[in-house]
Design a protein around this motif. Structure first.
Motif, short mmCIF file in Angstrom:
data_model
loop_
_atom_site.label_atom_id
_atom_site.label_comp_id
_atom_site.label_asym_id
_atom_site.label_seq_id
_atom_site.Cartn_x
_atom_site.Cartn_y
_atom_site.Cartn_z
N ILE A 1 27.97 40.91 43.12
CA ILE A 1 26.97 40.85 42.05
C ILE A 1 27.61 40.74 40.67
O ILE A 1 27.13 40.02 39.81
N ASN A 2 28.69 41.48 40.45
CA ASN A 2 29.35 41.49 39.14
C ASN A 2 30.82 41.10 39.27
O ASN A 2 31.71 41.91 38.98
N PRO A 3 31.10 39.87 39.69
CA PRO A 3 32.51 39.50 39.82
C PRO A 3 33.19 39.49 38.45
O PRO A 3 32.60 39.05 37.46
N ARG A 4 34.38 40.04 38.41
CA ARG A 4 35.13 40.06 37.15
C ARG A 4 36.17 38.95 37.17
O ARG A 4 36.89 38.79 38.16
N PRO A 5 36.27 38.18 36.10
CA PRO A 5 37.29 37.12 36.06
C PRO A 5 38.69 37.73 36.04
O PRO A 5 38.88 38.85 35.57
N MET A 6 39.63 37.00 36.57
CA MET A 6 41.01 37.45 36.57
C MET A 6 41.64 37.09 35.22
O MET A 6 41.36 36.02 34.66
N VAL A 7 42.45 38.00 34.70
CA VAL A 7 43.11 37.80 33.41
C VAL A 7 44.57 38.21 33.50
O VAL A 7 44.95 39.04 34.33
N GLN A 8 45.39 37.64 32.65
CA GLN A 8 46.80 38.01 32.56
C GLN A 8 46.92 39.10 31.52
O GLN A 8 46.59 38.89 30.35
N LEU A 9 47.35 40.30 31.92
CA LEU A 9 47.60 41.40 30.99
C LEU A 9 49.07 41.76 31.09
O LEU A 9 49.49 42.40 32.06
N GLY A 10 49.84 41.32 30.13
CA GLY A 10 51.28 41.52 30.21
C GLY A 10 51.83 40.75 31.39
O GLY A 10 51.58 39.55 31.53
N ASP A 11 52.53 41.43 32.28
CA ASP A 11 53.08 40.79 33.46
C ASP A 11 52.11 40.81 34.63
O ASP A 11 52.40 40.23 35.68
N ALA A 12 51.00 41.46 34.49
CA ALA A 12 50.07 41.64 35.61
C ALA A 12 48.91 40.65 35.55
O ALA A 12 48.39 40.34 34.47
N TYR A 13 48.51 40.16 36.71
CA TYR A 13 47.34 39.30 36.87
C TYR A 13 46.29 40.16 37.55
O TYR A 13 46.41 40.49 38.74
N VAL A 14 45.28 40.58 36.80
CA VAL A 14 44.33 41.60 37.26
C VAL A 14 42.89 41.21 36.96
O VAL A 14 42.64 40.37 36.09
N PRO A 15 41.93 41.85 37.65
CA PRO A 15 40.54 41.63 37.26
C PRO A 15 40.32 42.15 35.84
O PRO A 15 40.91 43.16 35.45
N GLN A 16 39.51 41.45 35.09
CA GLN A 16 39.22 41.87 33.72
C GLN A 16 38.74 43.32 33.74
O GLN A 16 37.85 43.67 34.53
N PRO A 17 39.33 44.20 32.93
CA PRO A 17 38.92 45.61 32.94
C PRO A 17 37.43 45.75 32.63
O PRO A 17 36.86 44.98 31.86
N ARG A 18 36.83 46.74 33.26
CA ARG A 18 35.42 47.03 33.00
C ARG A 18 35.26 47.54 31.59
O ARG A 18 36.15 48.19 31.04
#
Length: 166
Positions: free
Chosen positions: A134-151
């Motif tokens: 229902i609420n998919p979060r886009p993936m983002v690059q945060l520093g060296d990490a590729y993570v779901p966009q923080p809530r």
């Protein structure tokens, strides 16, 4: 009786369950089937999981931390490698017996979407799947990490005097 849109979405998911314990894979599979999932695949270790992702293109992966060959965190690091791995945006639910806060934080920093502690309930599993669908979060690059966009976290912690009861 017509199904809700969420039930229809869960029915349409191709789900990969990765756990070194055959009994836990079976229990998780049965919970998913009871929630309406029609396509549930299994892998017994991290290498088999990577192969399943490449060959079967799952929509969601439920992943244990402690497994043979490659552990869950190693699998997450490989999957979350844009330009190297073919499915870096694959939603991942970590389903593990590791309940320490430090494990949750480490998994979130590695790029998992949701975290569940074993033994889990069908309701908790349903809630995590619902969150992803229902609420998919886009993936983002945060520093060296590729993570779901923080809530989004509420920063307004001040109480309205009218809401305070004595």
């Amino acid at each position: 009786m017509p199904k809700s849109p969420l039930e229809s979405m869960i029915q349409g998911l191709n789900i990969l369950v990765v756990d070194g314990n055959a009994y836990m894979r079976k229990v998780t599979r049965m919970m998913l089937m009871n929630l309406g999932a029609k396509s549930v695949m299994e892998a017994a270790d991290g290498l088999a999981a990577l192969e399943q992702i490449r060959n079967s293109d799952p929509d969601v992966m439920l992943l244990d931390w402690d497994m043979p060959l490659l552990n869950g965190m190693e699998v997450v690091r490989i999957v979350r490698s844009p330009g190297v791995f073919p499915r870096p945006n694959l939603p991942i639910i970590m389903l593990t017996s590791r309940a320490h806060r430090s494990s949750v934080v480490q998994a979130l920093h590695a790029g998992i979407n949701e975290f569940l502690v074993k033994p889990t309930s069908a309701k908790a599993l349903h809630d995590r799947l619902s969150s992803i669908v229902i609420n998919p979060r886009p993936m983002v690059q945060l520093g060296d990490a590729y993570v779901p966009q923080p809530r989004k976290m509420s920063t307004d912690l001040e109480l309205d005097p009218a809401d305070v009861r004595r």
